[in-house]
Scaffold this motif. Sequence first.
Motif, PDB file in Angstrom:
ATOM      1  N   GLY A 198      12.597   1.295 -22.304  1.00  0.00           N
ATOM      2  CA  GLY A 198      14.005   1.600 -22.491  1.00  0.00           C
ATOM      3  C   GLY A 198      14.644   1.950 -21.168  1.00  0.00           C
ATOM      4  O   GLY A 198      14.592   1.171 -20.208  1.00  0.00           O
ATOM      5  N   SER A 199      15.240   3.117 -21.085  1.00  0.00           N
ATOM      6  CA  SER A 199      15.875   3.557 -19.848  1.00  0.00           C
ATOM      7  C   SER A 199      14.949   4.419 -18.999  1.00  0.00           C
ATOM      8  O   SER A 199      15.335   4.859 -17.912  1.00  0.00           O
ATOM      9  N   GLU A 200      13.731   4.646 -19.475  1.00  0.00           N
ATOM     10  CA  GLU A 200      12.768   5.471 -18.756  1.00  0.00           C
ATOM     11  C   GLU A 200      11.888   4.601 -17.860  1.00  0.00           C
ATOM     12  O   GLU A 200      11.412   3.535 -18.268  1.00  0.00           O
ATOM     13  N   ALA A 201      11.675   5.074 -16.641  1.00  0.00           N
ATOM     14  CA  ALA A 201      10.856   4.336 -15.665  1.00  0.00           C
ATOM     15  C   ALA A 201       9.568   5.098 -15.401  1.00  0.00           C
ATOM     16  O   ALA A 201       9.586   6.309 -15.139  1.00  0.00           O
ATOM     17  N   TYR A 202       8.460   4.385 -15.471  1.00  0.00           N
ATOM     18  CA  TYR A 202       7.147   4.951 -15.196  1.00  0.00           C
ATOM     19  C   TYR A 202       6.470   4.131 -14.099  1.00  0.00           C
ATOM     20  O   TYR A 202       6.905   3.033 -13.748  1.00  0.00           O
ATOM     21  N   CYS A 203       5.410   4.673 -13.572  1.00  0.00           N
ATOM     22  CA  CYS A 203       4.606   3.979 -12.568  1.00  0.00           C
ATOM     23  C   CYS A 203       3.178   3.845 -13.071  1.00  0.00           C
ATOM     24  O   CYS A 203       2.626   4.794 -13.645  1.00  0.00           O
ATOM     25  N   TYR A 204       2.605   2.680 -12.824  1.00  0.00           N
ATOM     26  CA  TYR A 204       1.182   2.501 -13.099  1.00  0.00           C
ATOM     27  C   TYR A 204       0.434   2.882 -11.837  1.00  0.00           C
ATOM     28  O   TYR A 204       0.666   2.309 -10.749  1.00  0.00           O
ATOM     29  N   VAL A 205      -0.458   3.857 -11.956  1.00  0.00           N
ATOM     30  CA  VAL A 205      -1.101   4.424 -10.773  1.00  0.00           C
ATOM     31  C   VAL A 205      -2.603   4.592 -11.011  1.00  0.00           C
ATOM     32  O   VAL A 205      -3.087   4.517 -12.143  1.00  0.00           O
ATOM     33  N   ARG A 206      -3.268   4.865  -9.938  1.00  0.00           N
ATOM     34  CA  ARG A 206      -4.690   5.236  -9.986  1.00  0.00           C
ATOM     35  C   ARG A 206      -4.804   6.669  -9.498  1.00  0.00           C
ATOM     36  O   ARG A 206      -4.412   6.991  -8.371  1.00  0.00           O
ATOM     37  N   ARG A 207      -5.328   7.547 -10.357  1.00  0.00           N
ATOM     38  CA  ARG A 207      -5.529   8.953 -10.027  1.00  0.00           C
ATOM     39  C   ARG A 207      -7.028   9.226 -10.026  1.00  0.00           C
ATOM     40  O   ARG A 207      -7.668   9.214 -11.090  1.00  0.00           O
ATOM     41  N   GLY A 208      -7.569   9.397  -8.874  1.00  0.00           N
ATOM     42  CA  GLY A 208      -9.022   9.554  -8.790  1.00  0.00           C
ATOM     43  C   GLY A 208      -9.703   8.254  -9.180  1.00  0.00           C
ATOM     44  O   GLY A 208      -9.542   7.231  -8.519  1.00  0.00           O
ATOM     45  N   VAL A 262      -2.002  16.006  -7.423  1.00  0.00           N
ATOM     46  CA  VAL A 262      -2.944  14.882  -7.307  1.00  0.00           C
ATOM     47  C   VAL A 262      -2.263  13.737  -6.575  1.00  0.00           C
ATOM     48  O   VAL A 262      -1.037  13.566  -6.644  1.00  0.00           O
ATOM     49  N   ASP A 263      -3.086  12.959  -5.871  1.00  0.00           N
ATOM     50  CA  ASP A 263      -2.600  11.767  -5.179  1.00  0.00           C
ATOM     51  C   ASP A 263      -2.642  10.574  -6.135  1.00  0.00           C
ATOM     52  O   ASP A 263      -3.627  10.383  -6.863  1.00  0.00           O
ATOM     53  N   CYS A 264      -1.578   9.794  -6.107  1.00  0.00           N
ATOM     54  CA  CYS A 264      -1.483   8.617  -6.974  1.00  0.00           C
ATOM     55  C   CYS A 264      -1.313   7.354  -6.121  1.00  0.00           C
ATOM     56  O   CYS A 264      -0.454   7.314  -5.235  1.00  0.00           O
ATOM     57  N   ILE A 265      -2.147   6.358  -6.396  1.00  0.00           N
ATOM     58  CA  ILE A 265      -2.017   5.054  -5.752  1.00  0.00           C
ATOM     59  C   ILE A 265      -1.062   4.204  -6.598  1.00  0.00           C
ATOM     60  O   ILE A 265      -1.335   3.949  -7.773  1.00  0.00           O
ATOM     61  N   VAL A 280       2.573   7.522 -14.962  1.00  0.00           N
ATOM     62  CA  VAL A 280       3.238   8.792 -14.661  1.00  0.00           C
ATOM     63  C   VAL A 280       4.730   8.501 -14.537  1.00  0.00           C
ATOM     64  O   VAL A 280       5.134   7.374 -14.235  1.00  0.00           O
ATOM     65  N   PRO A 281       5.574   9.487 -14.818  1.00  0.00           N
ATOM     66  CA  PRO A 281       7.016   9.281 -14.618  1.00  0.00           C
ATOM     67  C   PRO A 281       7.309   8.877 -13.172  1.00  0.00           C
ATOM     68  O   PRO A 281       6.718   9.420 -12.230  1.00  0.00           O
ATOM     69  N   LYS A 282       8.192   7.933 -13.002  1.00  0.00           N
ATOM     70  CA  LYS A 282       8.491   7.450 -11.656  1.00  0.00           C
ATOM     71  C   LYS A 282       9.293   8.487 -10.892  1.00  0.00           C
ATOM     72  O   LYS A 282      10.351   8.935 -11.344  1.00  0.00           O
ATOM     73  N   PRO A 283       8.817   8.910  -9.731  1.00  0.00           N
ATOM     74  CA  PRO A 283       9.566   9.884  -8.928  1.00  0.00           C
ATOM     75  C   PRO A 283      10.909   9.314  -8.470  1.00  0.00           C
ATOM     76  O   PRO A 283      11.018   8.121  -8.161  1.00  0.00           O
ATOM     77  N   LEU A 284      11.905  10.155  -8.437  1.00  0.00           N
ATOM     78  CA  LEU A 284      13.228   9.719  -8.000  1.00  0.00           C
ATOM     79  C   LEU A 284      13.241   9.320  -6.523  1.00  0.00           C
ATOM     80  O   LEU A 284      14.094   8.533  -6.100  1.00  0.00           O
ATOM     81  N   THR A 285      12.310   9.855  -5.781  1.00  0.00           N
ATOM     82  CA  THR A 285      12.265   9.576  -4.338  1.00  0.00           C
ATOM     83  C   THR A 285      11.414   8.352  -3.993  1.00  0.00           C
ATOM     84  O   THR A 285      11.263   8.036  -2.815  1.00  0.00           O
ATOM     85  N   TYR A 321       0.867  -1.177   0.000  1.00  0.00           N
ATOM     86  CA  TYR A 321       0.000   0.000   0.000  1.00  0.00           C
ATOM     87  C   TYR A 321       0.909   1.234   0.000  1.00  0.00           C
ATOM     88  O   TYR A 321       1.533   1.570   1.007  1.00  0.00           O
ATOM     89  N   TYR A 322       0.951   1.889  -1.142  1.00  0.00           N
ATOM     90  CA  TYR A 322       1.878   3.009  -1.301  1.00  0.00           C
ATOM     91  C   TYR A 322       1.223   4.086  -2.169  1.00  0.00           C
ATOM     92  O   TYR A 322       0.586   3.768  -3.184  1.00  0.00           O
ATOM     93  N   SER A 323       1.374   5.309  -1.770  1.00  0.00           N
ATOM     94  CA  SER A 323       0.830   6.432  -2.544  1.00  0.00           C
ATOM     95  C   SER A 323       1.821   7.584  -2.519  1.00  0.00           C
ATOM     96  O   SER A 323       2.655   7.691  -1.597  1.00  0.00           O
ATOM     97  N   PHE A 324       1.738   8.429  -3.511  1.00  0.00           N
ATOM     98  CA  PHE A 324       2.600   9.610  -3.581  1.00  0.00           C
ATOM     99  C   PHE A 324       1.865  10.708  -4.346  1.00  0.00           C
ATOM    100  O   PHE A 324       0.827  10.464  -4.971  1.00  0.00           O
ATOM    101  N   GLU A 325       2.404  11.901  -4.300  1.00  0.00           N
ATOM    102  CA  GLU A 325       1.790  13.055  -4.952  1.00  0.00           C
ATOM    103  C   GLU A 325       2.541  13.422  -6.226  1.00  0.00           C
ATOM    104  O   GLU A 325       3.769  13.300  -6.290  1.00  0.00           O
ATOM    105  N   VAL A 326       1.777  13.872  -7.213  1.00  0.00           N
ATOM    106  CA  VAL A 326       2.346  14.353  -8.478  1.00  0.00           C
ATOM    107  C   VAL A 326       1.795  15.741  -8.732  1.00  0.00           C
ATOM    108  O   VAL A 326       0.584  15.983  -8.640  1.00  0.00           O
TER     109      VAL A 326
END
Length: 254
Positions: free
Chosen positions: A160-170, A149-152, A176-181, A124-129
């Motif tokens: 390739g070398s780009e990392a994304y996250c599959y999230v639920r927004r609303g 917005v909050d992302c689940i 969305v691009p994966k946050p470095l943190t 269970y992890y969420s972050f803001e974008v």
Amino acid sequence: MKKFILSAILPIYFLIFALFPFPMRSLPVRAQTPIDSAVSSALPSPGSYACILSDSTFFYSSADGRRGVFLLPKTYYVRLVEYGADYCKIEYLSDEGNYKKLTGYARTTELTFVDYVPKLPYLYYSFEVSYRIGDSELNDSSFLTEITVDCIYYGDYLIGSEAYCYVRRGDTFGYVPKPLTLSYTANTEYADYLAAQAALSASDAAPDSSTTPEKSSSPIQIAILVVICLLVPVLAALILKPPKRPFYDMTNDE
């Protein structure tokens, strides 16, 4: 003569074995561990859990494996809906608060089924974008130039070398691009389970301290054995000694 010798010596040997019995050791019987039960049991039943032990286990949208939606978080679990030889129908996450359960598929060979219910099966992890709305020169605070917005978080997706996250927004899902943190704590339940099973196997293999220790021979038994060993050759010599023949004077024999 041989039968007579055997009939005389055999009771002595029986007496030795009676005084000094050889200890009979029984082989330790290892109890069946939960891992053994899991291996010997039938196919996993619906409702059981499987741990993700690879960084490349995809959550697929269909059972043909054509579209991987995201990579399932390593060390966490999925719940089995339907078992298949190639792909299993699974559930990930649960309907709690802003989190929503997803149903999809995963390769059967990449699932490690367990025979216990994990305490924390899902991550269970969420972050803001934050999003900026153009480059506005207006200084009026009534105009919004940035929204957050909050992302689940469900899992990563690499292009390739780009990392994304599959999230639920609303109420919508997307990438969305994966946050470095972004980082999360690994689930140690499966590692702890293996450690517990290894400790159990080691205790089963160790000698049982409850068994009766072997008794050493007493001085009296040793003395009797020495006497018997000395008597055996004497008895054999007496038995094998040739009988005395009468002496005849050959000079008076006519």
